[in-house]
Scaffold this motif. Sequence first.
Motif, PDB file in Angstrom:
ATOM      1  N   LYS A 251       0.833  -1.203   0.000  1.00  0.00           N
ATOM      2  CA  LYS A 251       0.000   0.000   0.000  1.00  0.00           C
ATOM      3  C   LYS A 251       0.864   1.248   0.000  1.00  0.00           C
ATOM      4  CE  LYS A 251      -3.719   2.319   2.527  1.00  0.00           C
ATOM      5  NZ  LYS A 251      -4.610   2.255   3.724  1.00  0.00           N
ATOM      6  N   GLU A 254       2.226   1.770  -3.500  1.00  0.00           N
ATOM      7  CA  GLU A 254       1.222   2.289  -4.441  1.00  0.00           C
ATOM      8  C   GLU A 254       1.022   3.786  -4.239  1.00  0.00           C
ATOM      9  OE1 GLU A 254       0.011   0.640  -6.862  1.00  0.00           O
ATOM     10  OE2 GLU A 254       0.711  -1.366  -6.306  1.00  0.00           O
ATOM     11  N   LYS A 257       4.036   5.578  -5.684  1.00  0.00           N
ATOM     12  CA  LYS A 257       4.027   5.499  -7.140  1.00  0.00           C
ATOM     13  C   LYS A 257       3.131   6.564  -7.762  1.00  0.00           C
ATOM     14  CE  LYS A 257       1.953   1.981  -9.008  1.00  0.00           C
ATOM     15  NZ  LYS A 257       1.649   0.599  -9.424  1.00  0.00           N
TER      16      LYS A 257
END
Length: 279
Positions: A251, A254, A257
């Motif tokens: 998580k 992500e 990113k």
Amino acid sequence: VSTQSTWGHFLSVYFFSFMSGIILLGNSGVGKSWLANLLCPNPAQFKSEWQLSAVTTETESLVVEVAGRQFKIFNIPGLIEADQPRVDKNKTEIEKAFAEAPDSVVCFVFGQQNGRLRDEDFVAFNALDKAFSLVALHGSLCFAVNQLPPNTPSNYEGDVTLALRQRFGVSVPVCFIDQQAHPPTPAGLQVARNRLVACLESCTPAVHTKVAEIHLLADQVQMLKSEQAEKTRQWEEQRSQFENEITRLQKEYEELKNRPPQIIEHHHHHSRGPQCLLC
């Protein structure tokens, strides 16, 4: 030569001699040159080809600006080679980069086979860590895993991040580059560039002093690879105990990113006489 131009040349050399570096380390074939080019203007400044033999045989560098700060980025030959003379030459090239920019961020690039990090890359990292205290200065260290296949598990990044933390005992940011960026498309390159910059931005340059020689004998590499393969096997047996932590790290990855990209600027430096700057 005018006094003004002589003074300007002196200031230029003085300024660049104290600039922090971004030192890309790793074995041949992992894509260090390709990653270095993500931070460079087009056309590509560093020769980059996907092959097993070394493309980079001498240390190269270029000045770039990452997240508002100027760095000299170093593209360095890989460490492990088939014969000892080439290993020894690569040791010299690696030491040259640290001598030129001891205050640096270090990015070690791992190759992978079907998503599994290569044993020889752990061998190379350990040899470099013993020489330059990379783990002890982990605030200036990041990892990159390059050219990932499209079929990696949904929690792959969290899994690898935790595996590296368990292996080295420290928390280090990891940049993951998908195969969709190879061959390059504008969209794929931008995604890869954003990920690399975000990873580098999370590091703080530190002064790396050589505390020991880079000790690696070509005829011992296979034995050292077997030791690393055993450590990987042990992690795979324990992985199920860490599912919650892997999910949390996935998580976090992500979220990182999806951060807005930083602007990268490029500064070309010219001076007289031999130099390793490419522009």
